[in-house]
Each structure stands twice: as structure tokens, then as C-alpha cells.
Motif scaffolding. Structure first.
Motif, PDB file in Angstrom:
ATOM      1  N   PHE A 151       0.832  -1.199   0.000  1.00  9.61           N
ATOM      2  CA  PHE A 151       0.000   0.000   0.000  1.00  9.61           C
ATOM      3  C   PHE A 151       0.870   1.255   0.000  1.00  9.61           C
ATOM      4  O   PHE A 151       0.556   2.234  -0.677  1.00  9.61           O
ATOM      5  CB  PHE A 151      -0.948  -0.004   1.206  1.00  9.61           C
ATOM      6  CG  PHE A 151      -1.886  -1.171   1.211  1.00  9.61           C
ATOM      7  CD1 PHE A 151      -2.900  -1.274   0.268  1.00  9.61           C
ATOM      8  CD2 PHE A 151      -1.752  -2.184   2.139  1.00  9.61           C
ATOM      9  CE1 PHE A 151      -3.767  -2.357   0.257  1.00  9.61           C
ATOM     10  CE2 PHE A 151      -2.607  -3.272   2.147  1.00  9.61           C
ATOM     11  CZ  PHE A 151      -3.615  -3.362   1.195  1.00  9.61           C
ATOM     12  N   LEU A 152       1.971   1.210   0.751  1.00 11.37           N
ATOM     13  CA  LEU A 152       2.894   2.345   0.760  1.00 11.37           C
ATOM     14  C   LEU A 152       3.524   2.528  -0.616  1.00 11.37           C
ATOM     15  O   LEU A 152       3.669   3.652  -1.100  1.00 11.37           O
ATOM     16  CB  LEU A 152       3.980   2.139   1.819  1.00 11.37           C
ATOM     17  CG  LEU A 152       3.500   2.071   3.270  1.00 11.37           C
ATOM     18  CD1 LEU A 152       4.663   1.769   4.202  1.00 11.37           C
ATOM     19  CD2 LEU A 152       2.795   3.345   3.681  1.00 11.37           C
ATOM     20  N   LYS A 153       3.890   1.428  -1.256  1.00 13.27           N
ATOM     21  CA  LYS A 153       4.484   1.507  -2.601  1.00 13.27           C
ATOM     22  C   LYS A 153       3.499   2.097  -3.598  1.00 13.27           C
ATOM     23  O   LYS A 153       3.882   2.889  -4.463  1.00 13.27           O
ATOM     24  CB  LYS A 153       4.938   0.124  -3.065  1.00 13.27           C
ATOM     25  CG  LYS A 153       6.183  -0.352  -2.372  1.00 13.27           C
ATOM     26  CD  LYS A 153       6.571  -1.755  -2.810  1.00 13.27           C
ATOM     27  CE  LYS A 153       7.747  -2.237  -1.967  1.00 13.27           C
ATOM     28  NZ  LYS A 153       8.008  -3.660  -2.145  1.00 13.27           N
ATOM     29  N   ASN A 154       2.211   1.720  -3.480  1.00 11.08           N
ATOM     30  CA  ASN A 154       1.195   2.260  -4.385  1.00 11.08           C
ATOM     31  C   ASN A 154       0.995   3.756  -4.202  1.00 11.08           C
ATOM     32  O   ASN A 154       0.632   4.457  -5.144  1.00 11.08           O
ATOM     33  CB  ASN A 154      -0.133   1.535  -4.208  1.00 11.08           C
ATOM     34  CG  ASN A 154      -0.120   0.156  -4.814  1.00 11.08           C
ATOM     35  OD1 ASN A 154       0.701  -0.156  -5.672  1.00 11.08           O
ATOM     36  ND2 ASN A 154      -1.029  -0.697  -4.376  1.00 11.08           N
ATOM     37  N   ALA A 155       1.222   4.256  -2.998  1.00 12.07           N
ATOM     38  CA  ALA A 155       1.109   5.694  -2.750  1.00 12.07           C
ATOM     39  C   ALA A 155       2.282   6.461  -3.358  1.00 12.07           C
ATOM     40  O   ALA A 155       2.212   7.665  -3.550  1.00 12.07           O
ATOM     41  CB  ALA A 155       1.024   5.966  -1.251  1.00 12.07           C
ATOM     42  N   GLU A 156       3.359   5.734  -3.681  1.00 14.05           N
ATOM     43  CA  GLU A 156       4.574   6.290  -4.267  1.00 14.05           C
ATOM     44  C   GLU A 156       5.123   7.475  -3.468  1.00 14.05           C
ATOM     45  O   GLU A 156       5.018   8.626  -3.884  1.00 14.05           O
ATOM     46  CB  GLU A 156       4.346   6.692  -5.730  1.00 14.05           C
ATOM     47  CG  GLU A 156       4.102   5.508  -6.638  1.00 14.05           C
ATOM     48  CD  GLU A 156       4.022   5.885  -8.109  1.00 14.05           C
ATOM     49  OE1 GLU A 156       4.608   6.920  -8.509  1.00 14.05           O
ATOM     50  OE2 GLU A 156       3.374   5.137  -8.855  1.00 14.05           O
ATOM     51  N   PRO A 157       5.747   7.179  -2.309  1.00 15.60           N
ATOM     52  CA  PRO A 157       6.370   8.251  -1.528  1.00 15.60           C
ATOM     53  C   PRO A 157       7.422   8.983  -2.356  1.00 15.60           C
ATOM     54  O   PRO A 157       8.127   8.376  -3.162  1.00 15.60           O
ATOM     55  CB  PRO A 157       7.027   7.510  -0.361  1.00 15.60           C
ATOM     56  CG  PRO A 157       6.286   6.214  -0.269  1.00 15.60           C
ATOM     57  CD  PRO A 157       5.883   5.877  -1.665  1.00 15.60           C
ATOM     58  N   ASN A 158       7.502  10.283  -2.156  1.00 12.29           N
ATOM     59  CA  ASN A 158       8.513  11.079  -2.863  1.00 12.29           C
ATOM     60  C   ASN A 158       9.894  10.733  -2.339  1.00 12.29           C
ATOM     61  O   ASN A 158      10.040  10.156  -1.264  1.00 12.29           O
ATOM     62  CB  ASN A 158       8.209  12.570  -2.687  1.00 12.29           C
ATOM     63  CG  ASN A 158       6.903  12.948  -3.371  1.00 12.29           C
ATOM     64  OD1 ASN A 158       6.632  12.512  -4.487  1.00 12.29           O
ATOM     65  ND2 ASN A 158       6.088  13.741  -2.698  1.00 12.29           N
ATOM     66  N   GLU A 159      10.917  11.083  -3.112  1.00 12.46           N
ATOM     67  CA  GLU A 159      12.288  10.743  -2.756  1.00 12.46           C
ATOM     68  C   GLU A 159      12.707  11.323  -1.408  1.00 12.46           C
ATOM     69  O   GLU A 159      13.563  10.764  -0.726  1.00 12.46           O
ATOM     70  CB  GLU A 159      13.248  11.217  -3.847  1.00 12.46           C
ATOM     71  CG  GLU A 159      13.090  10.453  -5.145  1.00 12.46           C
ATOM     72  CD  GLU A 159      13.971  10.997  -6.252  1.00 12.46           C
ATOM     73  OE1 GLU A 159      14.840  11.853  -5.978  1.00 12.46           O
ATOM     74  OE2 GLU A 159      13.794  10.566  -7.401  1.00 12.46           O
ATOM     75  N   THR A 160      12.112  12.436  -1.014  1.00 10.83           N
ATOM     76  CA  THR A 160      12.479  13.089   0.249  1.00 10.83           C
ATOM     77  C   THR A 160      11.761  12.478   1.449  1.00 10.83           C
ATOM     78  O   THR A 160      12.074  12.816   2.590  1.00 10.83           O
ATOM     79  CB  THR A 160      12.145  14.590   0.185  1.00 10.83           C
ATOM     80  OG1 THR A 160      10.746  14.739  -0.091  1.00 10.83           O
ATOM     81  CG2 THR A 160      12.968  15.283  -0.890  1.00 10.83           C
ATOM     82  N   ALA A 161      10.817  11.577   1.222  1.00  6.61           N
ATOM     83  CA  ALA A 161      10.053  10.965   2.320  1.00  6.61           C
ATOM     84  C   ALA A 161      10.945  10.028   3.123  1.00  6.61           C
ATOM     85  O   ALA A 161      11.715   9.258   2.556  1.00  6.61           O
ATOM     86  CB  ALA A 161       8.852  10.216   1.768  1.00  6.61           C
ATOM     87  N   SER A 162      10.806  10.082   4.454  1.00  5.03           N
ATOM     88  CA  SER A 162      11.651   9.235   5.290  1.00  5.03           C
ATOM     89  C   SER A 162      10.916   8.621   6.478  1.00  5.03           C
ATOM     90  O   SER A 162      11.450   7.725   7.121  1.00  5.03           O
ATOM     91  CB  SER A 162      12.834  10.048   5.816  1.00  5.03           C
ATOM     92  OG  SER A 162      12.365  11.098   6.644  1.00  5.03           O
ATOM     93  N   THR A 163       9.712   9.093   6.767  1.00  5.28           N
ATOM     94  CA  THR A 163       9.034   8.674   7.990  1.00  5.28           C
ATOM     95  C   THR A 163       7.553   8.424   7.740  1.00  5.28           C
ATOM     96  O   THR A 163       6.913   9.160   6.994  1.00  5.28           O
ATOM     97  CB  THR A 163       9.177   9.767   9.075  1.00  5.28           C
ATOM     98  OG1 THR A 163      10.557  10.069   9.247  1.00  5.28           O
ATOM     99  CG2 THR A 163       8.593   9.324  10.397  1.00  5.28           C
TER     100      THR A 163
END
Length: 165
Positions: A92-104
Motif C-alpha cells: 500500500f505504501l508503494k502504491n502511494a509512491e512516496p517522494n524521494e524526500t520521504a523518510s518517515t
């Protein structure tokens, strides 16, 4: 308590999750199996599973398959949904596609408290969505367990949403 939760924040796509329908999802698993396999290599289970499937296939080819009253009874029993069920949070997190700056990953709770988890750990986390085969109503709709099981006896409860920062 809301029945749906969101994944939002520093992501390309905000996602709404409805854990009440996950009971029908093929990716679900029993939490007892998850906790029993903590610390084991994931490939071992896959190899064992493939071996069992191959052996069953060989046996069915040589002996044939004939349903019996006992096997029909077992099938009906297996259709009953009992036990505690979970899903991996990672897809589910992968589908949301976190931006490169996301860390938490921030777990927002009903109480207003926020629990922060490194995003790398969050990909391994498991969310429990059913206790005794029923959706979680009290402190739900999901409980979060770390992938290493360190909070097995004390999951994060009362989650209303996830925010990636």
C-alpha cells in the motif's frame, strides 16, 4: 472510529484503505503464522510450499482425485473465517509512491498521539484488520505490528490514518 484510513502526505498519490474488505483479499494471512515465522528466511517457506505443491500434484496424477465426504467437510470448515488476520503494509505504501524526500511514516491515532516509524521499517510492518474473523471495532480499524514482531504483545492501536513525511 472511522472504518477507512488514508495514506497521505509526501506521496504522489493519496490512498484510501478500507480494511473491512480485506478479509476477501488473497494477500491476507493469519497473524499466528506471521509471528511463528519471524526470524526465518522468507525463501525457505517458498521452497517448502513449492515442494508440497509438487508432491501433491504427483500424488493426484498417480492416484486421481475423488472428493470424499470427509474432504467436503474439511473444505466447508476451511471456508469459515476464524482467527486474527493481517496484511503487509508495504504494498500500500508503494502504491502511494512516496517522494524521494520521504523518510518517515506517521501513525495518526484517535487519541491525537502520533507515532513515527522510519519508512524503511514501515515497508515491513503488518496491519491486523480482523480479530477472531471479525473487523476490529474497538481501537481499530487496524492494529500495526512491526515487521520484526517486537510489539507483538502491544500493537499500535487506534490508528485513524497514515501520513508520510
Amino acid at each position: 472510529m472511522a472504518d477507512v484510513i488514508t495514506i497521505s502526505g509526501n506521496v504522489k498519490y493519496s490512498i484510501t484503505l478500507d480494511p473491512s474488505v480485506w478479509i476477501f483479499d488473497d494477500r491476507k494471512f493469519k497473524l499466528e503464522d506471521f509471528f511463528a515465522n519471524i526470524g526465518q528466511e522468507k525463501t525457505e517457506g517458498a521452497d517448502d510450499s513449492l515442494m508440497k505443491i509438487g508432491q501433491r500434484w504427483d500424488r493426484e496424477l498417480t492416484q486421481g482425485v475423488a472428493p470424499t465426504q470427509q474432504s467436503e467437510k474439511l473444505f466447508a470448515e476451511k471456508k469459515k473465517i476464524v482467527g486474527d488476520y493481517g496484511m503487509n503494509l508495504g504494498p500500500f505504501l508503494k502504491n502511494a509512491e512516496p517522494n524521494e524526500t520521504a523518510s518517515t511514516l506517521v501513525c495518526k491515532r484517535e487519541s491525537g498521539e502520533e507515532i513515527r516509524i522510519p519508512l524503511s521499517e514501515a515497508y515491513e510492518a503488518v496491519v491486523c484488520f480482523a480479530i477472531d474473523g471479525k473487523p476490529i471495532r474497538k481501537d481499530g480499524p487496524v492494529y500495526l505490528y512491526y515487521g520484526d514482531g517486537r510489539n507483538m504483545d502491544n500493537p499500535i492501536k487506534g490508528i485513524t490514518g497514515f501520513e508520510i513525511i
